[in-house]
Design an enzyme around this catalytic site. Sequence first.
Site, short mmCIF file in Angstrom:
data_model
loop_
_atom_site.label_atom_id
_atom_site.label_comp_id
_atom_site.label_asym_id
_atom_site.label_seq_id
_atom_site.Cartn_x
_atom_site.Cartn_y
_atom_site.Cartn_z
N SER A 215 -133.40 -30.22 31.27
CA SER A 215 -133.87 -31.40 32.01
C SER A 215 -134.35 -32.47 31.05
CB SER A 215 -135.05 -31.04 32.91
OG SER A 215 -134.74 -30.02 33.76
N ASN B 213 -134.00 -38.52 36.66
CA ASN B 213 -135.43 -38.38 36.38
C ASN B 213 -136.10 -39.71 36.07
OD1 ASN B 213 -136.25 -35.79 36.97
ND2 ASN B 213 -135.42 -34.96 35.07
N1 NAD Z 1 -136.43 -25.84 38.05
C1 NAD Z 1 -135.82 -27.01 38.25
O1 NAD Z 1 -136.04 -27.72 39.23
C2 NAD Z 1 -134.79 -27.47 37.24
C3 NAD Z 1 -133.90 -28.48 37.60
C4 NAD Z 1 -132.92 -28.88 36.69
C5 NAD Z 1 -132.86 -28.29 35.44
N2 NAD Z 1 -133.75 -27.32 35.10
C6 NAD Z 1 -133.62 -26.71 33.78
O2 NAD Z 1 -132.97 -25.45 33.93
C7 NAD Z 1 -133.41 -24.54 32.93
C8 NAD Z 1 -133.94 -23.29 33.60
O3 NAD Z 1 -134.99 -23.65 34.46
P1 NAD Z 1 -135.49 -22.66 35.62
O4 NAD Z 1 -136.34 -23.47 36.52
O5 NAD Z 1 -134.34 -21.89 36.17
O6 NAD Z 1 -136.41 -21.67 34.75
P2 NAD Z 1 -136.86 -20.19 35.10
O7 NAD Z 1 -138.07 -19.94 34.29
O8 NAD Z 1 -136.89 -19.96 36.58
O9 NAD Z 1 -135.64 -19.32 34.54
C9 NAD Z 1 -135.34 -19.19 33.18
C10 NAD Z 1 -134.71 -17.82 33.00
O10 NAD Z 1 -134.17 -17.74 31.70
C11 NAD Z 1 -134.37 -16.43 31.25
N3 NAD Z 1 -134.28 -16.40 29.79
C12 NAD Z 1 -135.20 -16.83 28.88
N4 NAD Z 1 -134.73 -16.63 27.63
C13 NAD Z 1 -133.49 -16.09 27.76
C14 NAD Z 1 -132.51 -15.65 26.84
N5 NAD Z 1 -132.71 -15.73 25.53
N6 NAD Z 1 -131.37 -15.14 27.34
C15 NAD Z 1 -131.17 -15.04 28.67
N7 NAD Z 1 -132.07 -15.43 29.59
C16 NAD Z 1 -133.21 -15.94 29.13
C17 NAD Z 1 -135.75 -16.04 31.75
O11 NAD Z 1 -135.92 -14.64 31.77
C18 NAD Z 1 -135.72 -16.66 33.13
O12 NAD Z 1 -135.26 -15.77 34.12
C19 NAD Z 1 -134.45 -25.31 32.10
O13 NAD Z 1 -133.82 -25.86 30.99
C20 NAD Z 1 -134.92 -26.40 33.06
O14 NAD Z 1 -135.41 -27.53 32.38
C21 NAD Z 1 -134.71 -26.89 35.97
#
Ligand code: NAD
Length: 286
Positions: free
Chosen positions: A120, A193
């Site tokens: 993001s 954003n």
């Molecule tokens: N939450 C939102 O609204 C949103 C929207 C758009 C983009 N994003 C982006 O998406 C990405 C993920 O966000 P999220 O909200 O799903 O986070 P989250 O914390 O729900 O999920 C992240 C997952 O990644 C896993 N993980 C961490 N290190 C890892 C590795 N080395 N190998 C495999 N898995 C690993 C964790 O165990 C976790 O399950 C981030 O970059 C975030 O900025 C989030």
Amino acid sequence: MSDVRKVGVVGAGMMGAEIALCFAASGFDVVIHETSLDLAKKGKERLGGILDKSIQKGKATPEEKTRFLESIALTDDFEGFEDADVVVEAVFEDFGTKKEVFSRLDTICKPQCIFATNTSSLPITLLATAVGPDRTGKFLGAHFFSPAFVMKLVEVIPALDTDEDSVAFMMDCCRKINKIPVRVKDVAGFAVNRLLHAMWVEACRLLEEGVATPEDIDNACRYGLGHPIGPFALMDLTSNDLNLRVQQILFDAYGERFRPRPVLKQLVDANHLGRKTGRGWHRYNK
Ligand SMILES: NC(=O)c1ccc[n+]([C@@H]2O[C@H](COP(=O)([O-])OP(=O)(O)OC[C@H]3O[C@@H](n4cnc5c(N)ncnc54)[C@H](O)[C@@H]3O)[C@@H](O)[C@H]2O)c1
């Protein structure tokens, strides 16, 4: 695009699991890599719940649920990534973690495989340095929105050295999973954003000036502008600590117009982070 058969997704959290489901529901074979099989299974179980709701609403059948879930394989050692045609990374929003994942993927995936990050806030061009020079042209951003199985938009963000073919590939890939892709430059906050936080900063100013309450500002946006959810309710949904962090990044990039408002800082200091803590701008039953 007709040659895409297999998709790898890294991370089965809030975004990754649903991104995997978008591909599975469009007929692709998907493999999700997580740090443990337990976490991967948890993510997949959540997808079962999402599909149950779709079935209740008449938007999916039990047979489709079985088919979609069967086409999602799980791994904790990147098994199955060697023949993926595209990989979408959705791990923690941390440069070191993402860099490690992409360096590893670079050694495992076939040379033609496209790498997409769902970051993001991290610069795509910076993340592209995690892969070798032969892959840089195939590295880009694919920014999905939450909830990813529902929200139609994907911002497709080329890095400085991304090939035009890779951009076209990703735009096409998004259309194949019934998303609407928009091409956006690699700037802080991309497009959505920047628009969103400009509105949130102004909503906070209205509140600080005593112009209206959060409830009334939410209603103003819903019934005057046709937004499905008001700014304060949405801030509570996305979490105020994350909102403050992103606003700080936008402030660093663009200056005064994105300076986080004191009222937001105070809310975060008080740990009123939104729905996840039961209280933010509004109160919730936890
Ligand atoms: N939450 C939102 O609204 C949103 C929207 C758009 C983009 N994003 C982006 O998406 C990405 C993920 O966000 P999220 O909200 O799903 O986070 P989250 O914390 O729900 O999920 C992240 C997952 O990644 C896993 N993980 C961490 N290190 C890892 C590795 N080395 N190998 C495999 N898995 C690993 C964790 O165990 C976790 O399950 C981030 O970059 C975030 O900025 C989030």
